[in-house]
Design an enzyme around this catalytic site. Structure first.
Site, PDB file in Angstrom:
ATOM      1  N   ASN A   6       0.850  -1.186   0.000  1.00 16.87           N
ATOM      2  CA  ASN A   6       0.000   0.000   0.000  1.00 16.87           C
ATOM      3  C   ASN A   6       0.890   1.242   0.000  1.00 16.87           C
ATOM      4  O   ASN A   6       1.373   1.670   1.041  1.00 16.87           O
ATOM      5  CB  ASN A   6      -0.907  -0.044   1.244  1.00 16.87           C
ATOM      6  CG  ASN A   6      -1.803   1.164   1.358  1.00 16.87           C
ATOM      7  OD1 ASN A   6      -1.868   1.988   0.445  1.00 16.87           O
ATOM      8  ND2 ASN A   6      -2.497   1.280   2.479  1.00 16.87           N
ATOM      9  N   LYS A   8       0.048   4.209  -0.427  1.00 18.15           N
ATOM     10  CA  LYS A   8      -0.685   5.388   0.083  1.00 18.15           C
ATOM     11  C   LYS A   8      -0.446   6.583  -0.845  1.00 18.15           C
ATOM     12  O   LYS A   8      -0.265   6.395  -2.043  1.00 18.15           O
ATOM     13  CB  LYS A   8      -0.308   5.679   1.544  1.00 18.15           C
ATOM     14  CG  LYS A   8      -0.468   4.428   2.416  1.00 18.15           C
ATOM     15  CD  LYS A   8      -0.406   4.692   3.886  1.00 18.15           C
ATOM     16  CE  LYS A   8      -0.560   3.367   4.632  1.00 18.15           C
ATOM     17  NZ  LYS A   8      -0.583   3.516   6.078  1.00 18.15           N
ATOM     18  N   HIS A  85      -9.912   1.102   4.479  1.00 16.77           N
ATOM     19  CA  HIS A  85      -8.687   1.340   5.244  1.00 16.77           C
ATOM     20  C   HIS A  85      -8.997   2.341   6.365  1.00 16.77           C
ATOM     21  O   HIS A  85      -9.767   3.281   6.161  1.00 16.77           O
ATOM     22  CB  HIS A  85      -7.586   1.880   4.324  1.00 16.77           C
ATOM     23  CG  HIS A  85      -6.243   1.893   4.978  1.00 16.77           C
ATOM     24  ND1 HIS A  85      -5.882   2.861   5.882  1.00 16.77           N
ATOM     25  CD2 HIS A  85      -5.197   1.035   4.898  1.00 16.77           C
ATOM     26  CE1 HIS A  85      -4.655   2.602   6.315  1.00 16.77           C
ATOM     27  NE2 HIS A  85      -4.222   1.495   5.735  1.00 16.77           N
ATOM     28  N   GLU A  87      -7.444   4.775   7.489  1.00 16.29           N
ATOM     29  CA  GLU A  87      -7.177   6.185   7.168  1.00 16.29           C
ATOM     30  C   GLU A  87      -8.358   6.795   6.411  1.00 16.29           C
ATOM     31  O   GLU A  87      -8.674   7.969   6.576  1.00 16.29           O
ATOM     32  CB  GLU A  87      -5.870   6.297   6.353  1.00 16.29           C
ATOM     33  CG  GLU A  87      -4.659   6.070   7.243  1.00 16.29           C
ATOM     34  CD  GLU A  87      -3.424   5.575   6.521  1.00 16.29           C
ATOM     35  OE1 GLU A  87      -3.399   5.559   5.276  1.00 16.29           O
ATOM     36  OE2 GLU A  87      -2.465   5.170   7.219  1.00 16.29           O
ATOM     37  N   GLU A 157      -5.951  -5.077  10.508  1.00 14.30           N
ATOM     38  CA  GLU A 157      -5.010  -3.988  10.773  1.00 14.30           C
ATOM     39  C   GLU A 157      -5.431  -3.255  12.053  1.00 14.30           C
ATOM     40  O   GLU A 157      -6.296  -2.369  12.001  1.00 14.30           O
ATOM     41  CB  GLU A 157      -5.012  -2.994   9.611  1.00 14.30           C
ATOM     42  CG  GLU A 157      -4.553  -3.572   8.303  1.00 14.30           C
ATOM     43  CD  GLU A 157      -3.928  -2.502   7.420  1.00 14.30           C
ATOM     44  OE1 GLU A 157      -2.768  -2.668   7.032  1.00 14.30           O
ATOM     45  OE2 GLU A 157      -4.593  -1.490   7.136  1.00 14.30           O
ATOM     46  N   GLY A 163       1.636   2.327  11.172  1.00 16.93           N
ATOM     47  CA  GLY A 163       2.631   3.389  11.097  1.00 16.93           C
ATOM     48  C   GLY A 163       3.224   3.806  12.431  1.00 16.93           C
ATOM     49  O   GLY A 163       3.890   4.836  12.521  1.00 16.93           O
ATOM     50  N   SER A 194       2.587  -1.937  10.946  1.00 17.64           N
ATOM     51  CA  SER A 194       3.992  -1.950  11.390  1.00 17.64           C
ATOM     52  C   SER A 194       4.710  -3.282  11.176  1.00 17.64           C
ATOM     53  O   SER A 194       5.676  -3.584  11.882  1.00 17.64           O
ATOM     54  CB  SER A 194       4.113  -1.516  12.860  1.00 17.64           C
ATOM     55  OG  SER A 194       3.732  -0.155  12.978  1.00 17.64           O
TER      56      SER A 194
END
Ligand code: PGA
Length: 233
Positions: A6, A8, A85, A87, A157, A163, A194
């Protein structure tokens, strides 16, 4: 093993072209899926790396300025698409209902949705991760047939691990993956958050993991190379 990368919202066009050339050279036995920024999808030619998108419109083709439909993604050779996701849930306020709409539109075009689920730190601390994930799964897969459910990929996730360098214990990851597989026995489940070249030797001990969704390390090919090497040997 499925390894979804990914990227991003990273790389300029030039940086991406250079990255893509180098990535082709580190191909290992793993089934690599590259999810570039949607804008660069057209820059990826057919290769043995699967092509994925990071998002899709919740609507079909039509008067929806700025949106990219599942039909359009398919016409560009996209085979996979990340949906839900954290985010996007956080910054674009994407809802479970929208995620469900996206999943349905993707399946109609025979694009495999990679559906992200995971708990917040506070939900883990109050031991609510199981109910949070069960609800996210139920909502994302609402009205899907058994056959359709078999086609999706789920990415576990934990939001607090994305991250941050933090990561659940192997036992915690295994419990959640087993929970997901209990709901969806024939579905592939990835871990994301991570995962990197330093913890992969520990993570690979979890036999129920079918692959990884990688963010940060997907951008650093020397590290990704080491990650794949350690995963496979
Ligand atoms: P990370 O991101 O590997 O940088 O934690 C994973 C993801 O957001 O999919």
């Amino acid at each position: 093993m499925i390894i979804a990368l990914n990227n991003k919202s990273n790389f300029t066009k030039e940086e991406f072209l250079e990255y893509k050339e180098k990535l082709n050279k580190i191909q290992k036995n793993a089934n690599l899926i590259l999810c570039p920024t949607n804008l660069y999808i057209g820059l990826v030619e057919q290769s043995n790396i699967g092509l994925g998108a990071q998002n899709v419109s919740k609507t079909s083709c039509g008067a929806y300025t700025g949106e990219i439909s599942a039909t359009q993604l398919k016409s560009m050779g996209v085979k996979y698409c990340i949906v839900g996701h954290s985010e996007r849930r956080k910054y674009q306020h994407e809802t479970d209902e929208e995620i469900n709409q996206k999943v349905k539109l993707l399946l109609k075009e025979e694009i495999i949705p990679i559906i992200c689920v995971g708990e917040e730190k506070e939900e883990r601390e109050t031991n609510r991760q199981n109910e949070v994930i069960a609800k996210e799964l139920e909502e994302a897969l609402k009205d899907l047939t058994i056959e359709e459910k078999k086609k999706v990929i789920i990415a576990y996730e934990p939001i607090w691990a994305i991250g941050t360098g933090l990561i659940p214990t192997n036992e915690e990851i295994e419990k959640i993956i087993n929970l997901i597989k209990c709901h969806l026995p024939n579905t592939k489940v990835l871990y994301g958050g991570s995962a990197n070249e330093n913890n992969i030797e520990e993570l690979r001990k979890i036999s129920v993991i079918d692959g990884y969704l990688l963010g940060g390390i997907s951008l650093k090919l020397e590290k990704l190379d080491i990650f794949l090497e350690k995963l496979e040997n």
